[in-house]
Design a protein around this motif. Structure first.
Motif, PDB file in Angstrom:
ATOM      1  N   ARG A  53       0.842  -1.182   0.000  1.00 41.44           N
ATOM      2  CA  ARG A  53       0.000   0.000   0.000  1.00 41.44           C
ATOM      3  C   ARG A  53       0.881   1.237   0.000  1.00 41.44           C
ATOM      4  N   THR A  54       0.285   2.368  -0.307  1.00 41.51           N
ATOM      5  CA  THR A  54       1.002   3.637  -0.303  1.00 41.51           C
ATOM      6  C   THR A  54       0.154   4.672   0.422  1.00 41.51           C
ATOM      7  N   LEU A  55       0.802   5.737   0.885  1.00 37.66           N
ATOM      8  CA  LEU A  55       0.093   6.800   1.583  1.00 37.66           C
ATOM      9  C   LEU A  55      -0.270   7.949   0.663  1.00 37.66           C
ATOM     10  N   TYR A  56       0.065   7.846  -0.612  1.00 36.40           N
ATOM     11  CA  TYR A  56      -0.423   8.783  -1.626  1.00 36.40           C
ATOM     12  C   TYR A  56      -0.605   8.020  -2.929  1.00 36.40           C
ATOM     13  N   ALA A  57      -1.447   8.539  -3.810  1.00 32.41           N
ATOM     14  CA  ALA A  57      -1.932   7.755  -4.944  1.00 32.41           C
ATOM     15  C   ALA A  57      -1.007   7.781  -6.152  1.00 32.41           C
ATOM     16  N   ASP A  58      -0.508   8.956  -6.516  1.00 32.12           N
ATOM     17  CA  ASP A  58       0.214   9.102  -7.773  1.00 32.12           C
ATOM     18  C   ASP A  58       1.596   8.470  -7.686  1.00 32.12           C
ATOM     19  N   SER A 358       2.668  18.914  14.243  1.00 35.73           N
ATOM     20  CA  SER A 358       1.684  18.713  15.305  1.00 35.73           C
ATOM     21  C   SER A 358       2.414  18.552  16.620  1.00 35.73           C
ATOM     22  N   LYS A 359       1.707  18.859  17.710  1.00 33.41           N
ATOM     23  CA  LYS A 359       2.323  18.798  19.034  1.00 33.41           C
ATOM     24  C   LYS A 359       2.804  17.395  19.353  1.00 33.41           C
ATOM     25  N   GLU A 360       2.055  16.389  18.945  1.00 34.01           N
ATOM     26  CA  GLU A 360       2.369  15.014  19.303  1.00 34.01           C
ATOM     27  C   GLU A 360       3.399  14.380  18.378  1.00 34.01           C
ATOM     28  N   LEU A 361       3.401  14.757  17.087  1.00 35.74           N
ATOM     29  CA  LEU A 361       4.215  14.052  16.099  1.00 35.74           C
ATOM     30  C   LEU A 361       5.308  14.904  15.478  1.00 35.74           C
ATOM     31  N   PHE A 363       7.123  17.003  12.790  1.00 34.74           N
ATOM     32  CA  PHE A 363       6.989  16.948  11.330  1.00 34.74           C
ATOM     33  C   PHE A 363       6.708  15.535  10.828  1.00 34.74           C
ATOM     34  N   ALA A 364       6.691  14.551  11.711  1.00 39.42           N
ATOM     35  CA  ALA A 364       6.396  13.181  11.304  1.00 39.42           C
ATOM     36  C   ALA A 364       4.895  12.929  11.370  1.00 39.42           C
ATOM     37  N   ILE A 365       4.107  13.879  10.857  1.00 40.69           N
ATOM     38  CA  ILE A 365       2.655  13.778  10.964  1.00 40.69           C
ATOM     39  C   ILE A 365       2.108  12.700  10.041  1.00 40.69           C
ATOM     40  N   ASP A 366       0.890  12.283  10.314  1.00 40.03           N
ATOM     41  CA  ASP A 366       0.218  11.312   9.459  1.00 40.03           C
ATOM     42  C   ASP A 366      -0.795  12.031   8.578  1.00 40.03           C
ATOM     43  N   ASN A 367      -1.445  11.270   7.711  1.00 45.64           N
ATOM     44  CA  ASN A 367      -2.379  11.881   6.761  1.00 45.64           C
ATOM     45  C   ASN A 367      -3.622  12.435   7.434  1.00 45.64           C
ATOM     46  N   ALA A 368      -3.956  11.945   8.616  1.00 45.20           N
ATOM     47  CA  ALA A 368      -5.106  12.508   9.331  1.00 45.20           C
ATOM     48  C   ALA A 368      -4.847  13.963   9.692  1.00 45.20           C
ATOM     49  N   VAL A 369      -3.618  14.297  10.064  1.00 46.16           N
ATOM     50  CA  VAL A 369      -3.282  15.693  10.360  1.00 46.16           C
ATOM     51  C   VAL A 369      -3.333  16.529   9.085  1.00 46.16           C
ATOM     52  N   ARG A 370      -2.859  15.976   7.991  1.00 41.86           N
ATOM     53  CA  ARG A 370      -2.910  16.711   6.718  1.00 41.86           C
ATOM     54  C   ARG A 370      -4.356  16.940   6.276  1.00 41.86           C
ATOM     55  N   ASP A 371      -5.199  15.941   6.472  1.00 43.37           N
ATOM     56  CA  ASP A 371      -6.626  16.126   6.184  1.00 43.37           C
ATOM     57  C   ASP A 371      -7.183  17.300   6.988  1.00 43.37           C
ATOM     58  N   THR A 387       3.786  26.984   2.514  1.00 45.35           N
ATOM     59  CA  THR A 387       4.759  26.741   3.557  1.00 45.35           C
ATOM     60  C   THR A 387       6.139  26.923   2.963  1.00 45.35           C
ATOM     61  N   HIS A 388       7.189  26.731   3.771  1.00 47.90           N
ATOM     62  CA  HIS A 388       8.535  27.109   3.364  1.00 47.90           C
ATOM     63  C   HIS A 388       9.316  25.974   2.715  1.00 47.90           C
ATOM     64  N   TYR A 389       8.645  24.890   2.376  1.00 42.25           N
ATOM     65  CA  TYR A 389       9.291  23.722   1.779  1.00 42.25           C
ATOM     66  C   TYR A 389       8.218  22.958   1.015  1.00 42.25           C
ATOM     67  N   PRO A 390       8.590  22.078   0.105  1.00 39.86           N
ATOM     68  CA  PRO A 390       7.570  21.289  -0.587  1.00 39.86           C
ATOM     69  C   PRO A 390       6.806  20.411   0.402  1.00 39.86           C
ATOM     70  N   PRO A 391       5.496  20.538   0.459  1.00 40.93           N
ATOM     71  CA  PRO A 391       4.726  19.691   1.382  1.00 40.93           C
ATOM     72  C   PRO A 391       4.679  18.255   0.894  1.00 40.93           C
ATOM     73  N   SER A 392       4.110  17.400   1.714  1.00 36.59           N
ATOM     74  CA  SER A 392       4.061  15.975   1.386  1.00 36.59           C
ATOM     75  C   SER A 392       3.263  15.730   0.108  1.00 36.59           C
ATOM     76  N   PRO A 393       3.559  14.638  -0.604  1.00 38.48           N
ATOM     77  CA  PRO A 393       2.785  14.320  -1.809  1.00 38.48           C
ATOM     78  C   PRO A 393       1.290  14.196  -1.525  1.00 38.48           C
ATOM     79  N   TYR A 394       0.934  13.636  -0.377  1.00 34.76           N
ATOM     80  CA  TYR A 394      -0.485  13.471  -0.070  1.00 34.76           C
ATOM     81  C   TYR A 394      -1.178  14.817   0.049  1.00 34.76           C
ATOM     82  N   LEU A 395      -0.568  15.776   0.723  1.00 35.36           N
ATOM     83  CA  LEU A 395      -1.200  17.089   0.846  1.00 35.36           C
ATOM     84  C   LEU A 395      -1.353  17.748  -0.515  1.00 35.36           C
TER      85      LEU A 395
END
Length: 650
Positions: A53-58, A358-361, A363-371, A387-395
């Motif tokens: 599985r993957t965390l982003y589609a493309d 996120s406070k808990e994670l 920069f190692a956030i999951d896709n729920a935070v990005r949602d 933002t100041h850098y390329p965001p994650s592929p999922y976002l």
């Protein structure tokens, strides 16, 4: 009075990840023993298979997520290589973790900000290896320097966060356990992106919090005969009512030891394009291209983000050897008559800055935070994110789907003219721009390629050289989008010829919040005249406000900085001024969410809560909306962000 002792069994997690449940009165003594002697309970290295599985589609087919348990250990003395960690079999001293992981999240000390050295280890077995001639490993982001070993052999090294890197996995065992070991060094240097720094009191800084570790996911990719080294889908639209031209191309790498015929077919929506057949040399690459017309296209825009399903299918001797899928949008985006336009309609976006934090994670956030980040952006009525850098592929995929414009920026942040005097630094910064454009140019949501943020406000010849080279690279790789940069909003800067190659200027506006050079921006009533002067300096460029914001963390009067009321007053004044500038192409509140920045942060707030940057509209850790959220929402709702069709000639 002490609380009564609980009779419930205690659950204690050992460094190995084993959970002990200890009943009775002796549990405290046992737990102290476990905590005092962690080395006596070694972590267990369990080889597992990656997930299909993957965390982003493309992306290409054959990807597997390297999830499940990993092992981790700190290396404060930098002795890991001499201690043999790249090839060690023992698990003594290792703790279980998962990846993505920021090992210093929650540690807000100066030492944490300064960074350190940590080691990750993953024991894994290959998935079904049918037709697998080669395997590739992909790290989506590691901060900052990574050295990678497989089965005791070094296979590669990489420096830089926020962009992915890959290595071919040589020396793999087709059956049995493979051991991946990654050394991460997060100690930033003055020439890194962003550069390390210090506050006036000597506390480490560096742009934003220096989260240490493998901060995005890791994949294995199975390669059968040939690999997709690069993929491009470029729609061009001459006018909003015209047919579109679409170019499809792919660079294919032959992974075998002899020349092979490779054929490539493309699908764009319901249309099929043959990209041809070429005989590709062993280990060599070949570029396949095709172009075609899409009649009466469905156009992508912030109000109607139409997407086309796209795929590439590779074959050799009529046998399918791989696919690549993505989603494309047909639209034009350009600067015309000093305005940003999409599909010939003027844009006056209202946006938000953000960090993937996120406070808990960290920069190692999951896709729920990005949602959540994207959902809150839409709820606010914003149509742009920065933002100041390329965001994650999922976002970025979320932005494509939801009609959110992206100001795509590389972390070339706060580099002085002196640091840019080093040709190696300029060359590395240009390479960042190149990598970002090549990686993300298939996303229709990307509205501009930003080459920098807040460099020296008066450029010298070295900064001018960087601007020239970076914009030239971006335009060569993607002539369909404007180049951009964000600049310090200083009255003292004046007009700068060095910005001539840039199509789109973003102004960071903190009038009335920070004093600026010589107190020149202390008075917010100077904002309107300053913006008019920027327009006069650059009449043919698109101009937007890329930052404005005020810290807020408490109740109090509007006259006192740092209060909810002061933030509301700041927001209403600045958005009111922007509304009087019909030539503006947009305005961006900095920031949507609070985030960690550095231990000495005060941000203009007389009662700060470092290391938290508190200009955000959402409170750190709770997502609670501050009162100013409603003010921003009201202004954004009344702004026509995507206008009527422009008249001929702009």
């Amino acid at each position: 009075m002490a609380p009564p002792a609980s009779t419930e069994p205690l659950a204690a997690t050992l460094p190995s990840g084993v959970v002990l449940r200890i009943p009775g009165m002796r549990r405290l003594l046992l737990c102290l023993l476990v905590l005092a002697l962690p080395g006596l309970v070694p972590a267990v290295a369990q080889a597992d298979r990656p997930s299909a599985r993957t965390l982003y589609a493309d992306g290409p087919s054959g990807r597997f997520l390297l999830d499940g348990p990993w092992l981790f250990r700190l290396d404060p003395g930098d002795t890991g290589i001499n201690d043999g960690l790249p090839s060690a079999t023992s698990t003594d001293g290792w703790n279980r973790t998962s990846v993505p992981n920021a090992w210093n999240v929650g540690d807000d000390s100066p030492a944490s900000m300064a960074g350190g050295i940590g080691w990750y280890r993953k024991d894994f077995e290959l998935p079904d290896a049918h037709r697998a001639l080669q395997w590739v490993i992909r790290f989506e982001s590691v901060n900052y320097r990574a050295t990678v070993w497989l089965n005791g052999r070094e296979i590669g090294a990489h420096a830089g966060a926020y962009l992915p890197f890959e290595f071919i996995l040589s020396g793999l065992r087709p059956k049995g356990t493979n051991r991946l070991v990654v050394r991460v060094d997060s100690r930033l240097q003055p020439t890194d992106f962003p550069p390390s720094g210090q506050t006036s009191t000597g506390i480490p800084s560096g742009g934003w919090w220096n989260y240490s570790g493998i901060i995005r996911e890791v994949y294995l990719r199975r390669v059968d005969t040939a690999d997709f080294a690069q993929v491009l889908v470029r729609p061009t639209l001459r006018c909003a009512t015209c047919d579109a031209k679409v170019e499809m191309s792919a660079v294919m790498r032959n992974a075998t030891r002899k020349a092979r015929p490779i054929s490539l077919t493309g699908h764009f929506g319901s249309q099929t394009a043959e990209l041809g057949t070429q005989r590709v040399a062993a280990g060599g690459e070949a570029t396949f291209t095709a172009s075609f017309t899409v009649r009466n296209p469905r156009l992508w825009s912030p109000t109607s983000p139409a997407l086309y399903d796209v795929s590439f299918v590779a074959r050799t001797n009529d046998r399918q050897i791989g696919t690549y899928v993505l989603h494309s949008g047909i639209r034009s985006i350009k600067v015309a008559g000093g305005r940003l336009t999409i599909n010939d309609r003027p844009v006056d976006f209202r946006g938000v800055g953000f960090h993937e934090d996120s406070k808990e994670l960290g920069f190692a956030i999951d896709n729920a935070v990005r949602d959540k980040l994207v959902a809150e952006t839409k709820a606010l009525g914003a149509t742009m994110m920065r933002t100041h850098y390329p965001p994650s592929p999922y976002l970025q995929e979320l932005a494509d789907r939801d009609g959110i414009l992206l100001w795509s920026e590389v972390p070339v942040y706060s580099l002085s003219n002196g640091r840019l005097a080093d040709p190696k630094v300029r060359g590395a910064a240009v390479e960042l721009v190149k990598e970002n454009v090549e990686l993300n140019r298939n996303h229709p949501s990307v509205m501009a390629w930003s080459i920098a943020n807040e460099l020296d406000s008066v450029p010298d010849i070295n900064q001018a050289d960087y601007i020239n080279r970076a914009t030239a690279v971006a335009k060569e790789l993607d002539p369909t989008r404007p180049t951009a940069m964000a600049i310090l909003g200083y009255i003292t800067a004046g007009c700068q010829a060095a910005y001539a190659p840039v199509d789109f200027l973003g102004v960071n506006d903190y009038f009335g919040w920070y004093p600026g050079p010589g107190g020149s921006i202390f008075d917010q009533e100077r904002l309107s005249g300053y913006l008019d002067s920027v327009r006069a300096c650059y009449p043919s460029k698109a101009i937007a406000v890329t930052e404005f914001g005020a810290e807020a963390n408490r109740d109090g009067p509007a006259e006192e900085k740092g209060t909810w009321a002061a933030q509301e007053a700041f927001v209403n004044y600045h958005l009111g001024v922007y509304a009087t500038k019909p030539w503006l192409s947009g305005a961006t509140y900095w920031a949507l969410n609070e985030f960690r920045i550095h231990p000495g942060w005060e941000g203009g707030n007389p009662r700060p809560q470092p290391p938290i940057h508190q200009k955000g509209l959402l409170i750190y850790g709770s997502w609670q909306r501050k009162p100013a959220w409603n003010d921003v929402r009201r202004w954004y709702a009344r702004t026509r962000q995507y206008g009527r069709a422009a008249r001929a000639g702009g």
